[in-house]
Write a protein that holds these residues in place. Structure first.
Motif: not given
Length: 233
Positions: A40-47, A68-86
Motif C-alpha cells: 500500500p502506497g507504493q509508487k509504480l513508475v512505468h519506466r 486504475a480503471s478497475e480501481g486497483a491503482l490510484d493515478l495522480d494529476a501527473r498520471g503517476v500510479a500508486r498502490v492505494p492505501r484503502l
C-alpha cells in the motif's frame, strides 16, 4: 444459406505485438496486487517497471491505466500510479463482499469436492503453516492465496471466481499489514483446518462458517490499523 460475414462486416483492428505485451504486463501486475507483492502506497513508475519486465514503457503504461480503471491503482494529476492505501470504509465493503462470495463458494465446494481435491487443499494449508513457523511472510501470502482460490475452484463457479479476483486485486496489498505489527495467535485451531473438516463431512454451512471466521479474524486486525491511520480523502 451462407452465414459468413463479409470482410468489412466487423469494425476490428489488427492485433499488434504491443497489445499482447500490454496484456502480459497487466496480468503480471494484477497477480502481484492479488498476492500482496506490492505494498500500500507504493509508487509504480512505468519506466522502471518496463525495465524489470523487459518491455517498452508503452505496454506497461497501458496496463497501469487498465488497473486504475478497475480501481486497483490510484493515478495522480501527473498520471503517476500508486498502490492505494484503502480507506477503512472501502476495505470494510470489500471484505463484506468477500465473506458473502467466498462463503457461498465454500458451501458449494463442500457438496462437490472429491477426496483427492481435499487432500491437495490440505497440502497447501500445510505449506501455509510451515510459512508461519518460519516467519516467512512471502510463503504465507503465496500459499494462503493458493488455498483460497483452490477452494473457490472446487465450487465450479467461474463467474463468482472472477468477481472474487476483482476484490482481491483491490485488497491484496493491504494484507501486508498483517505482518506490520505483532498479532496475537488465537487459541483456536486455524480456520483452514475447520474448512477442511467441513469439506470432508460435506457440511456446507460449516464450510461457510469457517471461511467467514478466517476472513473476519484477519480483517478485524487490518481494519483497526487502517482506522488508526486512514489515508487522506
Amino acid at each position: 444459406m451462407d452465414d459468413s460475414l463479409p470482410s468489412d462486416g466487423l469494425p476490428l483492428a489488427p492485433i499488434h505485438r504491443e497489445d499482447s505485451l500490454a496484456g502480459k504486463a497487466y496480468r503480471q501486475l494484477r497477480a502481484a496486487l492479488m498476492s500482496g507483492r506490492l505494498m500500500p502506497g507504493q509508487k509504480l513508475v512505468h519506466r522502471l517497471l518496463a525495465q524489470e519486465l523487459g518491455v517498452s514503457p508503452t505496454p506497461v503504461r497501458e496496463a497501469l491505466l487498465r488497473l486504475a480503471s478497475e480501481g486497483a491503482l490510484d493515478l495522480d494529476a501527473r498520471g503517476v500510479a500508486r498502490v492505494p492505501r484503502l480507506h477503512p470504509d472501502r476495505y470494510a465493503e470489500i471484505m463484506d463482499l468477500r465473506v458473502d462470495l467466498e462463503g457461498r463458494a465454500a458451501a458449494r465446494a463442500a457438496e462437490l469436492a472429491l477426496p483427492a481435491e481435499i487432500a491437495e487443499l490440505r497440502a497447501i494449508h500445510d505449506r501455509v503453516a510451515e510459512g508461519r513457523m518460519r516467519n516467512d511472510a512471502r510463503m504465507v501470502l503465496t500459499e494462503n492465496e493458493r488455498f483460497h482460490f483452490r477452494t473457490i475452484a472446487l465450487a465450479r463457479m467461474p463467474i463468482l471466481q472472477r468477481l472474487v479476483e476483482g476484490l482481491w486485486v483491490q485488497a491484496g496489498p493491504t494484507i501486508n499489514l498483517l505482518f506490520a505489527a505483532p498479532r496475537p495467535l488465537t487459541p483456536q485451531a486455524h480456520p483452514h483446518q475447520a474448512l477442511l473438516r467441513a469439506l470432508e463431512a460435506h457440511d456446507g454451512e460449516a464450510a461457510r462458517a469457517a471461511v467467514t471466521r478466517d476472513l473476519r479474524e484477519h480483517s478485524a486486525f487490518i481494519a483497526a490499523l487502517l482506522a488508526a491511520s486512514p489515508p487522506p480523502d
